[in-house]
Design a protein around this motif. Structure first.
Motif, PDB file in Angstrom:
ATOM      1  N   ASN A  17       0.843  -1.229  -0.044  1.00 14.74           N
ATOM      2  CA  ASN A  17       0.064  -0.156  -0.092  1.00 14.74           C
ATOM      3  C   ASN A  17       0.851   1.330   0.016  1.00 14.74           C
ATOM      4  O   ASN A  17       0.467   2.132  -0.714  1.00 14.74           O
ATOM      5  N   TYR A  18       1.828   1.159   0.802  1.00 15.43           N
ATOM      6  CA  TYR A  18       2.911   2.332   0.520  1.00 15.43           C
ATOM      7  C   TYR A  18       3.346   2.729  -0.783  1.00 15.43           C
ATOM      8  O   TYR A  18       3.428   3.827  -0.990  1.00 15.43           O
ATOM      9  N   HIS A  19       3.554   1.871  -1.408  1.00 15.14           N
ATOM     10  CA  HIS A  19       4.162   2.053  -2.868  1.00 15.14           C
ATOM     11  C   HIS A  19       2.845   2.186  -3.770  1.00 15.14           C
ATOM     12  O   HIS A  19       3.184   2.227  -5.134  1.00 15.14           O
ATOM     13  N   ILE A  43      13.408   7.481  -7.973  1.00 11.74           N
ATOM     14  CA  ILE A  43      13.392   6.164  -8.348  1.00 11.74           C
ATOM     15  C   ILE A  43      14.717   6.162  -9.084  1.00 11.74           C
ATOM     16  O   ILE A  43      15.391   6.954  -9.913  1.00 11.74           O
ATOM     17  N   GLN A  44      15.082   5.092  -9.280  1.00  8.14           N
ATOM     18  CA  GLN A  44      16.280   4.404  -9.682  1.00  8.14           C
ATOM     19  C   GLN A  44      16.265   4.518 -11.301  1.00  8.14           C
ATOM     20  O   GLN A  44      15.449   4.069 -12.041  1.00  8.14           O
ATOM     21  N   LEU A  59       6.778   3.414 -12.768  1.00  2.00           N
ATOM     22  CA  LEU A  59       5.506   4.248 -13.033  1.00  2.00           C
ATOM     23  C   LEU A  59       4.292   3.442 -13.665  1.00  2.00           C
ATOM     24  O   LEU A  59       3.249   3.863 -12.913  1.00  2.00           O
ATOM     25  N   GLN A  60       4.442   2.852 -14.427  1.00  2.00           N
ATOM     26  CA  GLN A  60       3.433   2.059 -15.075  1.00  2.00           C
ATOM     27  C   GLN A  60       2.653   1.272 -14.133  1.00  2.00           C
ATOM     28  O   GLN A  60       1.553   0.947 -14.232  1.00  2.00           O
ATOM     29  N   SER A  61       3.514   0.694 -13.158  1.00  2.00           N
ATOM     30  CA  SER A  61       2.789  -0.294 -12.222  1.00  2.00           C
ATOM     31  C   SER A  61       1.862   0.599 -11.080  1.00  2.00           C
ATOM     32  O   SER A  61       1.169  -0.269 -10.380  1.00  2.00           O
ATOM     33  N   ARG A  62       2.087   1.779 -11.158  1.00  2.00           N
ATOM     34  CA  ARG A  62       1.473   2.721 -10.064  1.00  2.00           C
ATOM     35  C   ARG A  62       0.556   3.804 -10.528  1.00  2.00           C
ATOM     36  O   ARG A  62      -0.445   4.326  -9.967  1.00  2.00           O
ATOM     37  N   ILE A  63       0.870   4.209 -11.672  1.00  2.00           N
ATOM     38  CA  ILE A  63      -0.115   5.228 -12.415  1.00  2.00           C
ATOM     39  C   ILE A  63      -1.141   4.823 -13.481  1.00  2.00           C
ATOM     40  O   ILE A  63      -0.465   4.402 -14.657  1.00  2.00           O
ATOM     41  N   MET A 295      -3.274  -7.432  -9.703  1.00  2.00           N
ATOM     42  CA  MET A 295      -1.819  -7.789 -10.145  1.00  2.00           C
ATOM     43  C   MET A 295      -1.101  -6.830 -10.768  1.00  2.00           C
ATOM     44  O   MET A 295      -1.491  -5.823 -11.549  1.00  2.00           O
ATOM     45  N   ARG A 296       0.212  -6.627 -10.518  1.00  2.00           N
ATOM     46  CA  ARG A 296       1.302  -5.734 -11.032  1.00  2.00           C
ATOM     47  C   ARG A 296       2.562  -6.320 -11.598  1.00  2.00           C
ATOM     48  O   ARG A 296       2.963  -7.228 -10.808  1.00  2.00           O
ATOM     49  N   PHE A 297       3.001  -5.738 -12.539  1.00  2.00           N
ATOM     50  CA  PHE A 297       4.329  -6.148 -12.954  1.00  2.00           C
ATOM     51  C   PHE A 297       5.253  -5.111 -12.507  1.00  2.00           C
ATOM     52  O   PHE A 297       5.283  -3.944 -12.940  1.00  2.00           O
ATOM     53  N   LEU A 298       6.218  -5.517 -11.655  1.00  2.00           N
ATOM     54  CA  LEU A 298       7.102  -4.718 -11.290  1.00  2.00           C
ATOM     55  C   LEU A 298       8.464  -4.515 -11.936  1.00  2.00           C
ATOM     56  O   LEU A 298       8.947  -5.355 -12.969  1.00  2.00           O
ATOM     57  N   ALA A 299       9.117  -3.387 -11.866  1.00  2.00           N
ATOM     58  CA  ALA A 299      10.442  -3.233 -12.442  1.00  2.00           C
ATOM     59  C   ALA A 299      11.627  -3.905 -11.684  1.00  2.00           C
ATOM     60  O   ALA A 299      11.513  -4.154 -10.638  1.00  2.00           O
ATOM     61  N   PRO A 300      12.519  -4.197 -12.303  1.00  2.00           N
ATOM     62  CA  PRO A 300      13.577  -4.959 -11.790  1.00  2.00           C
ATOM     63  C   PRO A 300      14.262  -4.265 -10.605  1.00  2.00           C
ATOM     64  O   PRO A 300      14.849  -4.707  -9.779  1.00  2.00           O
ATOM     65  N   LEU A 301      14.447  -2.797 -10.710  1.00  2.00           N
ATOM     66  CA  LEU A 301      15.058  -1.860  -9.789  1.00  2.00           C
ATOM     67  C   LEU A 301      14.065  -1.214  -9.137  1.00  2.00           C
ATOM     68  O   LEU A 301      14.355  -0.122  -8.675  1.00  2.00           O
ATOM     69  N   ASP A 302      12.871  -1.647  -8.856  1.00  2.00           N
ATOM     70  CA  ASP A 302      11.620  -1.132  -8.244  1.00  2.00           C
ATOM     71  C   ASP A 302      11.893  -0.754  -6.707  1.00  2.00           C
ATOM     72  O   ASP A 302      12.866  -1.585  -6.107  1.00  2.00           O
ATOM     73  N   ASN A 303      11.699   0.295  -6.493  1.00  2.00           N
ATOM     74  CA  ASN A 303      11.958   0.759  -4.949  1.00  2.00           C
ATOM     75  C   ASN A 303      11.529  -0.169  -3.998  1.00  2.00           C
ATOM     76  O   ASN A 303      12.566  -0.664  -3.027  1.00  2.00           O
ATOM     77  N   LEU A 304      10.506  -0.960  -4.389  1.00  2.00           N
ATOM     78  CA  LEU A 304      10.089  -2.149  -3.278  1.00  2.00           C
ATOM     79  C   LEU A 304      11.167  -3.041  -3.152  1.00  2.00           C
ATOM     80  O   LEU A 304      11.316  -3.614  -2.040  1.00  2.00           O
ATOM     81  N   LEU A 305      11.912  -3.374  -4.070  1.00  2.00           N
ATOM     82  CA  LEU A 305      13.107  -4.438  -4.411  1.00  2.00           C
ATOM     83  C   LEU A 305      14.436  -3.849  -4.093  1.00  2.00           C
ATOM     84  O   LEU A 305      15.271  -4.931  -4.401  1.00  2.00           O
TER      85      LEU A 305
END
Length: 406
Positions: A17-19, A43-44, A59-63, A295-305
């Motif tokens: 939820n934070y992200h 963001i990296q 950003l595509q996973s959130r916006i 369901m979300r597809f995340l970036a390899p260098l996503d902040n969560l990761l």
């Protein structure tokens, strides 16, 4: 001080939820991007482009309805966002630029040491000439500035002018006017940023005040961070364990951050005090109410990761980015994206490099061990793929790719 105790389920729910990765769109449009950037700091950036570059994938996973053109506009037209060094090369808000004085100074020292080791320190003698060229000709791509040649056997930049441009950017003399694919177009920073921002006084009374700001900012970049060494603490100052321990203790005494213990993990974690309200909010609801079916597809260098070891402990998901791993030693693939379903990582997939509007092709899809693929999950996959294809501007997913999933 007494640690706040939370379960792994609560930690997962908080981070999702934070992200803004839950079922409700927390961030929308350009305002949503700025709101997210204010929350996480940066963001990296990474130049590899298989299905978009890392910031676009974040950003595509959130916006909802995100397009890479939006980020390009915010960076190189509106300049509400800028390129700079934070968690490696990154993107952050323009207004944060004065706060990074000490990072730029430390980067200056680091680059000078590197140039000395490479026998290329004379590159710094070109800075005045480069400034004169940009004054006379305006913004220029690095490849258009051809002065100074690296000697035989040198490594790093082949042209001394490229090394000088990189140095001038990192110390804040140059900014990035725009990009031609991955190629930076440089200009004098006074032509890119407002003068009052460049000339603004040091926001910090002392180095220690800066450290407190910077360490707290990094906690906010992830949401929850443990105190031990790891990917979340990469960067100048932050990776210094002794300094980190001292600063975190002081921040906790000042009630600027709180310490947490997470069930089953023998480490101390930290959260910004102002983010406790998000934890309180998710505790009032069930996991099903919050994120089921999303369901979300995340970036390899996503902040969560950013701290993969921490994510493995909290989510039970082991992930490594294998782009720099020799092909015969990769466990999965070259550019693999994690798949988040609710508050659980259920799969990962490797897309083919995508250009134009041809259908998206998936090379491989791997469900995580122990995952039971339900009809609801299949529906969520198709919905996520539809959104991902809209972001890419494609004509949908190749039929054979769908057969690799189900």
């Amino acid at each position: 001080m007494n640690e706040m105790k939370i379960t792994k389920a609560e930690a997962r729910e908080f981070l999702v939820n934070y992200h803004g990765l839950g079922s409700t769109s927390t961030f929308e449009g350009e305002e949503g991007i700025l709101k997210y950037m204010k929350r996480v700091g940066c963001i990296q950036y990474d130049p590899l482009n298989v299905v978009g570059r890392n910031p676009d994938l974040v950003l595509q996973s959130r916006i909802p309805g995100y397009s890479s053109l939006v980020l390009e506009k915010m960076l190189y037209s509106d300049r509400s966002l800028i390129d700079g060094w934070d968690k490696m090369m990154a993107i952050y808000r323009q207004e944060d630029w004065p706060f990074f004085r000490r990072v730029r100074k430390r980067k200056e020292e680091s680059i000078k040491a590197t140039l000395r080791n490479r026998g290329s320190i004379e590159a710094l003698e070109l800075t005045g000439q480069i400034r004169d060229i940009l004054v006379a000709m305006g913004p220029l791509q690095a490849s258009k500035i051809n002065i100074g040649t690296g000697g035989k056997g040198r490594w790093g930049h082949r042209k001394l002018s490229s090394a000088a441009l990189d140095y001038m950017f990192n110390i804040g003399e140059l900014g990035i006017y725009g990009k031609n694919n991955t190629q930076k177009i440089y200009d004098l920073v006074e032509n890119i940023l407002p003068n009052d921002l460049i000339e603004s006084p040091d926001p910090f009374v002392s180095d220690r005040d800066f450290y407190k700001w910077y360490f707290k900012r990094r906690i906010g970049s992830v949401g929850i961070l443990w105190g031990c060494n790891g990917g979340g603490w990469l960067g100048h100052f932050l990776s210094d364990k002794a300094l980190r321990t001292s600063i975190l203790e002081e921040l906790e005494k000042q009630k600027s951050i709180v310490s947490l213990s997470i069930e089953g993990i023998d480490e101390t974690f930290y959260m910004r005090t102002e983010d406790i309200k998000i934890l309180d909010y998710i505790r009032e609801k069930t996991i099903q109410e919050n994120n089921e079916g999303t369901m979300r597809f995340l970036a390899p260098l996503d902040n969560l990761l950013w701290d993969r070891a921490m994510i493995e402990d909290i989510f039970g998901f082991k992930y490594s980015w294998e782009v720099y791993v020799p092909k015969d030693k990769r466990k999965f693939g070259y550019y693999v994206l994690p798949v988040l379903y609710g508050n659980e990582f259920v799969a990962r997939f490797e897309p083919e490099m995508h250009r134009g509007n041809k259908p998206l092709e998936i090379k491989n899809w791997w469900w995580e061990e122990g995952i039971t693929v339900t009809e609801e999950m299949k529906f969520a996959v198709k919905k996520a793929l539809k959104s991902f294809c809209e972001y890419l501007g494609t004509e949908g997913v190749h039929v054979e790719s769908l057969n690799k999933i189900f």
